[in-house]
Design a protein around this motif. Structure first.
Motif, PDB file in Angstrom:
ATOM      1  N   ARG A 191       0.981  -1.088  -0.047  1.00 15.89           N
ATOM      2  CA  ARG A 191      -0.251   0.085  -0.016  1.00 15.89           C
ATOM      3  C   ARG A 191       0.810   1.242   0.016  1.00 15.89           C
ATOM      4  O   ARG A 191       1.803   1.305   0.935  1.00 15.89           O
ATOM      5  CB  ARG A 191      -0.867   0.107   1.304  1.00 15.89           C
ATOM      6  N   ASP A 192       0.734   2.153  -0.850  1.00 18.34           N
ATOM      7  CA  ASP A 192       1.248   3.305  -1.042  1.00 18.34           C
ATOM      8  C   ASP A 192       2.624   3.402  -1.145  1.00 18.34           C
ATOM      9  O   ASP A 192       3.568   4.065  -0.480  1.00 18.34           O
ATOM     10  CB  ASP A 192       0.988   4.225   0.316  1.00 18.34           C
ATOM     11  N   PRO A 193       3.206   2.651  -2.148  1.00 20.12           N
ATOM     12  CA  PRO A 193       4.674   2.686  -2.307  1.00 20.12           C
ATOM     13  C   PRO A 193       5.178   3.973  -3.075  1.00 20.12           C
ATOM     14  O   PRO A 193       4.384   4.246  -3.862  1.00 20.12           O
ATOM     15  CB  PRO A 193       4.939   1.447  -3.254  1.00 20.12           C
ATOM     16  N   ASP A 194       6.435   4.012  -2.854  1.00 18.51           N
ATOM     17  CA  ASP A 194       7.191   5.140  -3.604  1.00 18.51           C
ATOM     18  C   ASP A 194       7.054   5.089  -5.258  1.00 18.51           C
ATOM     19  O   ASP A 194       7.241   3.599  -5.560  1.00 18.51           O
ATOM     20  CB  ASP A 194       8.521   5.252  -3.011  1.00 18.51           C
ATOM     21  N   PRO A 195       6.947   6.001  -6.069  1.00 18.04           N
ATOM     22  CA  PRO A 195       6.808   5.562  -7.466  1.00 18.04           C
ATOM     23  C   PRO A 195       8.104   4.808  -8.083  1.00 18.04           C
ATOM     24  O   PRO A 195       8.152   4.128  -8.924  1.00 18.04           O
ATOM     25  CB  PRO A 195       6.558   6.907  -7.959  1.00 18.04           C
ATOM     26  N   ALA A 196       9.387   5.048  -7.236  1.00 17.20           N
ATOM     27  CA  ALA A 196      10.428   4.062  -7.634  1.00 17.20           C
ATOM     28  C   ALA A 196      10.790   2.842  -7.255  1.00 17.20           C
ATOM     29  O   ALA A 196      11.457   2.234  -7.743  1.00 17.20           O
ATOM     30  CB  ALA A 196      11.754   5.142  -7.345  1.00 17.20           C
ATOM     31  N   LEU A 197       9.790   2.517  -6.115  1.00 15.92           N
ATOM     32  CA  LEU A 197       9.819   1.059  -5.695  1.00 15.92           C
ATOM     33  C   LEU A 197       9.498   0.116  -6.456  1.00 15.92           C
ATOM     34  O   LEU A 197      10.193  -1.085  -6.602  1.00 15.92           O
ATOM     35  CB  LEU A 197       9.116   1.034  -4.532  1.00 15.92           C
ATOM     36  N   CYS A 198       8.457   0.242  -7.204  1.00 19.62           N
ATOM     37  CA  CYS A 198       7.697  -0.911  -8.274  1.00 19.62           C
ATOM     38  C   CYS A 198       8.914  -1.136  -9.176  1.00 19.62           C
ATOM     39  O   CYS A 198       9.304  -2.451  -9.390  1.00 19.62           O
ATOM     40  CB  CYS A 198       6.540  -0.733  -8.796  1.00 19.62           C
TER      41      CYS A 198
ATOM     42  N   ARG B 134       8.039  -9.460  -7.779  1.00 16.96           N
ATOM     43  CA  ARG B 134       6.620  -9.221  -8.090  1.00 16.96           C
ATOM     44  C   ARG B 134       5.643  -9.137  -6.819  1.00 16.96           C
ATOM     45  O   ARG B 134       5.593 -10.045  -6.011  1.00 16.96           O
ATOM     46  CB  ARG B 134       5.963  -9.936  -9.086  1.00 16.96           C
ATOM     47  N   PHE B 135       4.965  -7.877  -6.682  1.00 18.30           N
ATOM     48  CA  PHE B 135       4.053  -7.741  -5.434  1.00 18.30           C
ATOM     49  C   PHE B 135       2.759  -7.116  -5.985  1.00 18.30           C
ATOM     50  O   PHE B 135       2.759  -6.368  -7.015  1.00 18.30           O
ATOM     51  CB  PHE B 135       4.781  -6.886  -4.405  1.00 18.30           C
ATOM     52  N   GLU B 136       1.827  -7.478  -5.308  1.00 14.90           N
ATOM     53  CA  GLU B 136       0.614  -6.880  -5.812  1.00 14.90           C
ATOM     54  C   GLU B 136       0.685  -5.542  -4.895  1.00 14.90           C
ATOM     55  O   GLU B 136       0.988  -5.377  -3.963  1.00 14.90           O
ATOM     56  CB  GLU B 136      -0.551  -7.564  -5.204  1.00 14.90           C
ATOM     57  N   VAL B 137       0.038  -4.501  -5.772  1.00 15.10           N
ATOM     58  CA  VAL B 137      -0.193  -3.144  -5.098  1.00 15.10           C
ATOM     59  C   VAL B 137      -1.563  -2.734  -5.101  1.00 15.10           C
ATOM     60  O   VAL B 137      -2.362  -2.876  -6.012  1.00 15.10           O
ATOM     61  CB  VAL B 137       0.633  -2.093  -6.048  1.00 15.10           C
ATOM     62  N   GLU B 138      -1.885  -2.245  -3.767  1.00 17.32           N
ATOM     63  CA  GLU B 138      -3.392  -1.905  -3.769  1.00 17.32           C
ATOM     64  C   GLU B 138      -3.807  -0.807  -4.708  1.00 17.32           C
ATOM     65  O   GLU B 138      -3.139   0.033  -5.163  1.00 17.32           O
ATOM     66  CB  GLU B 138      -3.749  -1.270  -2.333  1.00 17.32           C
ATOM     67  N   GLY B 139      -4.716  -0.973  -5.253  1.00 19.75           N
ATOM     68  CA  GLY B 139      -5.408  -0.084  -6.205  1.00 19.75           C
ATOM     69  C   GLY B 139      -5.071  -0.573  -7.709  1.00 19.75           C
ATOM     70  O   GLY B 139      -5.493   0.128  -8.753  1.00 19.75           O
ATOM     71  N   GLN B 140      -4.205  -1.538  -8.095  1.00 22.00           N
ATOM     72  CA  GLN B 140      -3.908  -1.965  -9.240  1.00 22.00           C
ATOM     73  C   GLN B 140      -4.774  -3.263  -9.475  1.00 22.00           C
ATOM     74  O   GLN B 140      -4.443  -4.063  -8.668  1.00 22.00           O
ATOM     75  CB  GLN B 140      -2.342  -2.046  -9.299  1.00 22.00           C
ATOM     76  N   PRO B 141      -5.199  -3.476 -10.670  1.00 24.89           N
ATOM     77  CA  PRO B 141      -5.650  -4.932 -11.048  1.00 24.89           C
ATOM     78  C   PRO B 141      -4.523  -5.911 -10.919  1.00 24.89           C
ATOM     79  O   PRO B 141      -3.416  -5.738 -10.941  1.00 24.89           O
ATOM     80  CB  PRO B 141      -6.195  -4.659 -12.503  1.00 24.89           C
ATOM     81  N   GLU B 142      -4.924  -7.264 -10.483  1.00 29.31           N
ATOM     82  CA  GLU B 142      -4.119  -8.224 -10.334  1.00 29.31           C
ATOM     83  C   GLU B 142      -3.473  -8.700 -11.718  1.00 29.31           C
ATOM     84  O   GLU B 142      -4.423  -8.246 -12.583  1.00 29.31           O
ATOM     85  CB  GLU B 142      -4.764  -9.374  -9.677  1.00 29.31           C
ATOM     86  N   GLN B 143      -2.470  -9.126 -11.928  1.00 27.75           N
ATOM     87  CA  GLN B 143      -1.899  -9.325 -13.231  1.00 27.75           C
ATOM     88  C   GLN B 143      -2.723 -10.558 -13.850  1.00 27.75           C
ATOM     89  O   GLN B 143      -2.400 -10.786 -15.078  1.00 27.75           O
ATOM     90  CB  GLN B 143      -0.376  -9.921 -13.179  1.00 27.75           C
ATOM     91  N   ARG B 144      -3.025 -11.510 -13.158  1.00 26.95           N
ATOM     92  CA  ARG B 144      -3.627 -12.635 -13.658  1.00 26.95           C
ATOM     93  C   ARG B 144      -5.067 -12.166 -14.096  1.00 26.95           C
ATOM     94  O   ARG B 144      -5.744 -12.949 -14.832  1.00 26.95           O
ATOM     95  CB  ARG B 144      -3.716 -13.846 -12.891  1.00 26.95           C
ATOM     96  N   GLU B 145      -5.630 -11.052 -13.699  1.00 27.61           N
ATOM     97  CA  GLU B 145      -6.898 -10.515 -14.348  1.00 27.61           C
ATOM     98  C   GLU B 145      -6.875  -9.395 -15.199  1.00 27.61           C
ATOM     99  O   GLU B 145      -6.380  -8.429 -14.832  1.00 27.61           O
ATOM    100  CB  GLU B 145      -7.767  -9.794 -13.012  1.00 27.61           C
TER     101      GLU B 145
END
Length: 128
Positions: A85-92, A101-112
């Motif tokens: 939740r709330d990662p720095d823009p440079a973290l991903c 690879r991590f799921e990020v809140e507010g983004q669709p899951e990669q498999r969906e």
């Protein structure tokens, strides 16, 4: 400068019981305790994911990558995973660079696939 962690679980949001707020900088000595906290949250909440609020960790670096990798490993060993939740823009991009690879809140899951318009195809017509 880092202050000693209070005993017990770190700040946990009562509305979403599986939230771990990470405030940095986190020292190497604190990593094992945070891994224990992730396992405890997974067991206590009964859900498959712990949301890690990483907004307070500061600028991303290899220390943050190491911390998140260890938390993910601890969660996987406990049968769950972590979501950021709330990662720095440079973290991903940094996590992608090292192959994590991590799921990020507010983004669709990669498999969906993201929600959009689907066109209906009549039987016998080729799909485009």
């Amino acid at each position: 400068m880092s202050s000693a962690r209070p005993p017990g679980l770190p700040i946990v949001d009562a509305m979403t019981p599986a939230v771990l707020v990470l405030a940095g900088p986190v020292t190497r000595d604190e990593v094992a305790g945070l891994c224990d906290d992730v396992r405890a949250l997974l067991e206590a909440s009964g859900v498959g994911a712990v949301v890690c609020d990483v907004g307070g960790l500061g600028p991303p670096g290899l220390g943050v990558v190491d911390l998140l990798a260890r938390l993910q490993l601890a969660a996987r060993r406990a049968g769950g995973r972590i979501r950021l939740r709330d990662p720095d823009p440079a973290l991903c991009p940094l996590l992608d660079l090292v192959g994590l690879r991590f799921e990020v809140e507010g983004q669709p899951e990669q498999r969906e696939p993201p929600l959009g318009v689907e066109e209906e195809v009549e039987p016998g017509e080729p799909a485009v």
